[in-house]
Design an enzyme around this catalytic site. Structure first.
Site, PDB file in Angstrom:
ATOM      1  N   GLY A   1       0.839  -1.189   0.000  1.00 37.79           N
ATOM      2  CA  GLY A   1       0.000   0.000   0.000  1.00 37.79           C
ATOM      3  C   GLY A   1       0.869   1.232   0.000  1.00 37.79           C
ATOM      4  N   GLU A   2       0.374   2.293  -0.649  1.00 40.18           N
ATOM      5  CA  GLU A   2       1.175   3.509  -0.767  1.00 40.18           C
ATOM      6  C   GLU A   2       1.482   4.097   0.603  1.00 40.18           C
ATOM      7  OE1 GLU A   2       1.179   7.697  -3.292  1.00 40.18           O
ATOM      8  OE2 GLU A   2      -0.331   6.168  -3.656  1.00 40.18           O
ATOM      9  N   GLY A   3       2.753   4.326   0.854  1.00 39.87           N
ATOM     10  CA  GLY A   3       3.217   4.842   2.134  1.00 39.87           C
ATOM     11  C   GLY A   3       3.815   3.774   3.018  1.00 39.87           C
TER      12      GLY A   3
END
Length: 628
Positions: free
Chosen positions: A551-553
């Site tokens: 997931g982004e981050g």
């Protein structure tokens, strides 16, 4: 700032008291300052006065502009009165202005009326204004008529301007003493370049304005993770919110061509050169040298410290229409709720890293294949909102921001932005769609490609400016991320990107302020085709290539402990002893530590010939008699 709530301030002080330096510090957070110089050039033969003026000019940042008013003292009031709300003015100083006002070349003139005009302009000034003036009322009364006229006029000007300003400060021997503080009514959070005047119009959903809600009027809560829970527990507790500031309009105009700070161009190369001198048993840090280079440049020192205060900004904004094909409805809201409750991959990694977490709700973007994602007003509001998020983080002492996103359709929106700004083909930058069960959904991928294709066709005759791309294709999360990058750049806070939303914001920010990309660090592109191409366009080299897909981050938070360790190691290791003139040998007869004389041995001849270095006349003859 030293006092809250001010829009105009008068800085008084004696000669060499530090009043100008203090005034400059009041506007140091503004990306652009208009410096209004009032003093005349003076006698060309007066080298001391010329040196003073040169020192003032040299101290001003390159992003400041200078405006001269010495030719006409009445023009100063016009400059102050006509300043826009988004501007920051620094007038230095009223002593030079009074000198020009009393110059016989400008007489006859009504000095009192001119001073009153200036005071009225200061009282009605819409810009952020700092006025510097010498305080000469504490000295002896001059013995000449001209000297008395000067002190009287300057005293009257100081009194009138002080009455018109929100705040007045007297600088004595470099120490500020506030004589008049701004009225402490409702605390107002100020932006980097202008006063706060009204609440930001909240973003709308699909063109319909939203009613103001706590999430849109004020900044979201900042949550601080507690130490990791024991393995037996299934959830991580969170502390109470640490800060919640009112979200009000900054008056800041975000537009193309903004002049924002650049990292230190010398500190980075110096830090890399220093790495070659460290006492390490191997060849060094390899590709992680770029992390030291980046940290040194953004911190302005050849020995950068590890980032101790990190904040994760999780942008939660969905995209309607075909861009969200293949996603489970409501899944992004569930992910954001997990983060708020301290659960999920991002929250767990933030807790392990000691990073704070801020969940930011963005407005849902319209279906880009049929209509604009946002209105122009929503884009402006979202940009200012992101700027304020970065500014609040800087005020809280955050040293590194991590951009994260969890909205539905973010990959397609980022691909549309990349196609519009870099000329990419949608199928080439759209990654495969993977369902919750791990299967590849080619039908959903085709619907996303079609949505981006139709959006580009719909906007084929539209301008390709930064704000136009955000309005037509980007959406709320990318617009807020763009504002975060610009605000972080203005406050010299580095940002770690990880995923398509942050990189799409980086592409947009190029047209608004090209300096922003130099404050960005890319942890890992994760194999995402849009991220890979955007990183190449921005000139960002991924620090790692782990192919993570958490997931982004979350991928950035996985890399964060290693990056911290590298920076801590580079800062703590000493210089190799061979470069300091000492050794670590303890053998008998060996050189002592710190000896400056290097070891030297006479080389042996390579072939036949004399093996002695004694003089010819002292050389022994094998036959027992001397030669010759």
């Amino acid at each position: 700032m030293s006092v809250d709530g001010w829009n105009t301030v008068l800085v008084l002080g004696g000669i060499r008291s530090g009043k100008s330096e203090f005034a400059e510090s009041l506007v140091s957070d503004a990306p652009v300052v208009r410096y209004v110089a009032t003093a005349p050039e003076g006698d060309p033969d007066d080298t001391e006065w010329a040196a003073r003026l040169a020192a003032h000019r040299q101290r001003r940042p390159g992003s400041w502009t200078t405006e001269e008013t010495a030719g006409d003292p009445r023009r100063l009031a016009d400059v102050v009165a006509s300043a826009a709300p988004n501007e920051t003015l620094l007038v230095d100083d009223l002593g030079g202005w009074v000198t020009v006002l009393l110059d016989p070349a400008h007489q006859p003139a009504d000095d009192t009326a001119t001073i009153d005009e200036l005071a009225a302009a200061v009282r009605g000034c819409a810009a952020r204004l700092v006025v510097v003036s010498p305080e000469v009322g504490l000295s002896l009364v001059p013995t000449t008529p001209l000297g008395r006229a000067f002190t009287d006029a300057l005293g009257a000007a100081n009194r009138a301007v002080a009455d018109a300003c929100d705040a007045v400060v007297l600088v004595v021997a470099g120490q500020p003493a506030w004589l008049k503080r701004a009225a402490a009514t409702v605390p107002v959070a100020r932006g980097a370049a202008g006063p706060e005047v009204s609440a930001v119009a909240p973003p709308a959903v699909n063109g319909a304005a939203l009613e103001p809600t706590p999430e849109l009027v004020s900044l979201p809560d900042v949550r601080t993770p507690a130490p990791p829970a024991p393995p037996a527990e299934s959830a991580t507790s969170w502390a109470a919110p640490t800060m919640a500031l009112p979200m009000v309009a900054t008056g800041l105009v975000i537009q193309p061509g903004m002049e924002l700070p650049m990292p230190d161009e010398y500190a980075g190369p110096q830090a890399v050169e220093r790495l070659a001198t460290l006492d390490v048993p191997g060849a060094g840090l390899g590709v992680l040298e770029q992390v030291v280079n980046f940290a040194a440049a953004t911190q302005g020192t050849p020995t950068p410290a590890a980032w101790s205060s990190v904040r994760v900004l999780l942008l939660n904004g969905d995209h309607g229409g075909g861009a969200a094909a293949g996603t489970v409805p409501g899944d992004s809201a569930r992910r954001a709720g997990q983060a708020r409750a301290g659960r999920g991959a991002l929250a767990r990694l933030a807790a392990e890293s000691g990073a704070t977490l801020q969940v930011v709700d963005a407005p849902t973007a319209g279906p880009i294949e049929a209509e604009p994602a946002l209105t122009g007003e929503q884009v402006e509001s979202a940009l200012r909102y992101g700027w304020r998020l970065a500014e609040e983080a800087a005020e809280a002492g955050v040293q590194l921001l991590v951009l994260a996103a969890c909205g539905a359709g973010t990959e397609a929106a980022a691909a549309a932005v990349l196609a519009a700004t870099a000329g990419a083909e949608p199928p080439a930058v759209l990654g495969r769609v993977v369902t919750d069960s791990g299967e590849i959904d080619d039908a959903a991928w085709m619907r996303r490609c079609a949505a981006v294709r139709d959006a580009l066709h719909r906007t084929r005759r539209s301008p390709r400016g930064a704000k136009e791309v955000l309005a037509e294709l980007g959406g709320g999360d990318i617009a807020i991320a763009t504002g975060v990058l610009l605000g972080a750049t203005a406050r010299r806070v580095p940002v770690m990107l990880d995923g398509p939303v942050g990189l799409a914001a980086g592409l947009i920010s190029r047209d608004l302020a090209g300096q922003a990309r130099h404050w960005c660090l890319l942890a890992d592109h994760g194999g995402d085709p849009a991220s890979k191409l955007a990183a190449d366009v921005l000139g960002l080299t991924p620090v790692l290539d782990l192919r993570l897909d958490l997931g982004e981050g979350a991928n950035a938070l996985v890399a964060l402990p290693m990056l911290r360790s590298v920076l801590a190691l580079a800062a703590a290791l000493p210089t190799h002893p061979s470069l300091t003139g000492g050794t670590d040998r303890d053998d008998e007869g060996a050189d002592e530590v710190g000896t400056d004389e290097p070891d030297f041995a006479e080389p042996e001849p390579a072939g036949p010939g004399p093996t002695s270095t004694e003089p010819e006349e002292q050389r022994a003859d094998p036959s027992g008699s001397r030669a010759g």
